[in-house]
Enzyme design. Structure first.
Site, PDB file in Angstrom:
ATOM      1  N   ASP A  85      39.028  45.478  46.924  1.00 55.19           N
ATOM      2  CA  ASP A  85      37.982  44.546  46.508  1.00 55.19           C
ATOM      3  C   ASP A  85      36.613  45.154  46.790  1.00 55.19           C
ATOM      4  O   ASP A  85      36.396  45.792  47.831  1.00 55.19           O
ATOM      5  CB  ASP A  85      38.121  43.207  47.226  1.00 55.19           C
ATOM      6  CG  ASP A  85      39.199  42.325  46.602  1.00 55.19           C
ATOM      7  OD1 ASP A  85      39.916  42.803  45.700  1.00 55.19           O
ATOM      8  OD2 ASP A  85      39.335  41.161  47.028  1.00 55.19           O
ATOM      9  N   ASP A 119      46.040  39.853  50.137  1.00 55.59           N
ATOM     10  CA  ASP A 119      44.887  39.521  49.300  1.00 55.59           C
ATOM     11  C   ASP A 119      44.743  40.616  48.245  1.00 55.59           C
ATOM     12  O   ASP A 119      45.680  40.914  47.525  1.00 55.59           O
ATOM     13  CB  ASP A 119      43.648  39.358  50.165  1.00 55.59           C
ATOM     14  CG  ASP A 119      42.519  38.615  49.450  1.00 55.59           C
ATOM     15  OD1 ASP A 119      42.724  38.169  48.310  1.00 55.59           O
ATOM     16  OD2 ASP A 119      41.432  38.488  50.029  1.00 55.59           O
ATOM     17  N   ASP A 154      42.371  42.723  52.574  1.00 54.13           N
ATOM     18  CA  ASP A 154      42.560  43.656  51.464  1.00 54.13           C
ATOM     19  C   ASP A 154      43.012  44.995  52.048  1.00 54.13           C
ATOM     20  O   ASP A 154      42.630  45.362  53.164  1.00 54.13           O
ATOM     21  CB  ASP A 154      41.258  43.879  50.698  1.00 54.13           C
ATOM     22  CG  ASP A 154      40.656  42.582  50.180  1.00 54.13           C
ATOM     23  OD1 ASP A 154      41.405  41.753  49.651  1.00 54.13           O
ATOM     24  OD2 ASP A 154      39.428  42.408  50.319  1.00 54.13           O
ATOM     25  N   ARG A 170      43.550  40.765  37.743  1.00 50.35           N
ATOM     26  CA  ARG A 170      42.398  41.433  38.356  1.00 50.35           C
ATOM     27  C   ARG A 170      42.541  42.953  38.339  1.00 50.35           C
ATOM     28  O   ARG A 170      42.641  43.598  39.377  1.00 50.35           O
ATOM     29  CB  ARG A 170      42.165  40.950  39.788  1.00 50.35           C
ATOM     30  CG  ARG A 170      41.857  39.475  39.890  1.00 50.35           C
ATOM     31  CD  ARG A 170      41.496  39.074  41.309  1.00 50.35           C
ATOM     32  NE  ARG A 170      41.251  37.648  41.415  1.00 50.35           N
ATOM     33  CZ  ARG A 170      40.950  36.999  42.535  1.00 50.35           C
ATOM     34  NH1 ARG A 170      40.841  37.683  43.663  1.00 50.35           N
ATOM     35  NH2 ARG A 170      40.750  35.706  42.548  1.00 50.35           N
TER      36      ARG A 170
END
Length: 428
Positions: free
Chosen positions: A251, A247, A208, A303
């Site tokens: 996160d 990714d 990430d 997301r």
């Protein structure tokens, strides 16, 4: 009079402005304002504001940044990034590419041949090529994974500070501030193939741009996060699946808690933000308290965020939806309690209001003040009407009401302010 006008304008933007005579203000010493989201809970978030002069660094290359980070130590520190830092460089500052990391005989052509599901089947990859991939990935990780420790402020100088190719990881740390920084292209040279007994399988990447895991009291502000340089849309297809290299952008997992993400820009990416990483991670109950306000989500497929377990306040954000691959923005997953208010969505004609919310095992979503292409809509009612039978109906009762926040702007005001003020280089 001019100072009063400046103050009013900045109030509408929700940012801190200073008059011209105070241009020397050191934003590295800034702390999270009182009541500014969940990160203001308890002791608040001060980052490295207490650092002594010996622990204030201005860095211009990867080597200097690594020294300043001090292996993720908890010593109070302020790290200022000037210009562009590329994490994919050696100790002399020379550029490294994927071929420089490859070892053990790894070659993508051989990897694809070894684990083609038509011959390999659905078993997890093992053997010489997977071992070589892991060894190659470990060499890249040594360069690009940068640990951010407790009591740290990481801030960009001016309007053009860039951290390229790195994965900033706030792991089991507390009291961290990341501001005014363009963090782009956490590019994985060695994605792993994950077979699927019920389908084609997929590629999984490791990094990430920013990853919070077990982190508490974190403020991410005026940050730009993107894949700029290597967009996944331009990657080839291998084993009948897009060869993903990225990714998440940001996160928040592993029981992280008390996080505020404000005035930031998420752009040109598939999976933007995951809050809570598993349906079975019941240890996340009571944690994952996150505030997202005045952020811009631009050309994000999904997301934005997807939430499990957490109490997440999503207000005054702007969503610009583009592309035929769009899936959803707000993901309502296991035991999530998302409170969304005064958010604006802009979408092309093929995207419907019912597409904005997706639910997996979720039960509740509070929403109010939502605008879709300038018109007020009820996300909850439309979700339940259009997804009846395919997804569980959601209730409006999330069991809590946010109290830690500044002024909540009208949706129209926030829409305009985010356009002008979100992202790196926009702290007045």
């Amino acid at each position: 009079m001019r100072l009063r006008q400046l103050t009013v304008a900045c109030s509408l933007l929700g940012v801190l402005c200073v008059p011209a005579h105070a241009e020397g203000r050191d934003i590295g010493r800034d702390t999270l304002p009182a009541n500014d989201g969940w990160a203001a809970e308890g002791t608040g978030t001060t980052g490295g504001a207490a650092a002594d002069d010996a622990h204030v660094f201005t860095v211009t290359d990867r080597a200097g940044l690594v020294r300043a980070l001090d292996g993720g130590s908890a010593t109070p520190k302020i790290i200022k990034i000037a210009g562009t830092i590329d994490a994919n460089t050696d100790d002399d500052g020379d550029r490294l590419d994927c071929a420089d990391y490859a070892t053990g005989g790894y070659a993508l052509k051989n990897y694809l041949a070894a684990y083609d599901p038509r011959t390999w089947g659905s078993a997890k990859p093992s053997g010489p090529q997977e071992e070589a991939r892991q060894a190659s990935a470990a060499r890249q990780a040594e360069r690009i994974v940068l640990p951010v420790g407790s009591n740290t402020t990481l801030v960009g100088l001016g309007d053009s500070a860039v951290l390229k190719g790195a994965s900033l990881q706030v792991k089991n740390a507390e009291n961290v501030i990341i501001r005014n920084l363009d963090v782009r292209d956490a590019y994985d040279c060695f994605p792993v193939w994950q077979p699927n007994t019920g389908g084609l399988g997929d590629w999984k990447t490791a990094y990430d741009n920013i990853w919070l895991t077990g982190a508490t009291h974190v403020w991410v502000d005026h940050v730009t996060l993107s894949d700029k340089g290597h967009p996944d849309a331009k990657e080839p297809t291998y084993l009948a699946r897009n060869y993903l290299r990225h990714d998440g952008l940001l996160d928040i997992t592993g029981g992280s808690d008390l996080v505020t993400v404000s005035w930031s820009r998420f752009a040109g990416h598939d999976k933007a933000m995951l809050i809570g990483n598993g349906d079975t991670a019941t240890g996340d109950r009571g944690k994952l308290r996150v505030t997202l306000h005045h952020n811009a989500f631009e050309s994000v497929v999904q997301r934005a965020p997807r939430v499990r377990f957490g109490q997440v306040h999503v207000y005054n954000n702007r969503y610009d939806i583009t592309g035929d691959d769009y899936r959803y923005s707000l993901g309502v997953s296991t035991e999530s309690r998302m409170y969304a208010e005064n958010n604006a969505f802009h979408a092309p004609g093929h995207v419907e209001v019912a597409d904005l919310v997706k639910s997996w095992n979720g039960s509740a979503l509070h929403q109010s003040g939502t605008l879709f292409n300038g018109f007020p809509v009820d996300l909850l009612a439309i979700h339940n009407a259009y997804n009846s039978g395919s997804e569980r109906d959601l209730t409006a009762d999330v069991g809590w009401t946010p109290t830690l926040h500044g002024r909540i702007d009208s949706t129209q005001e926030a829409d305009r302010a985010v356009t002008r003020g979100a992202g790196a280089g926009r702290i007045p």
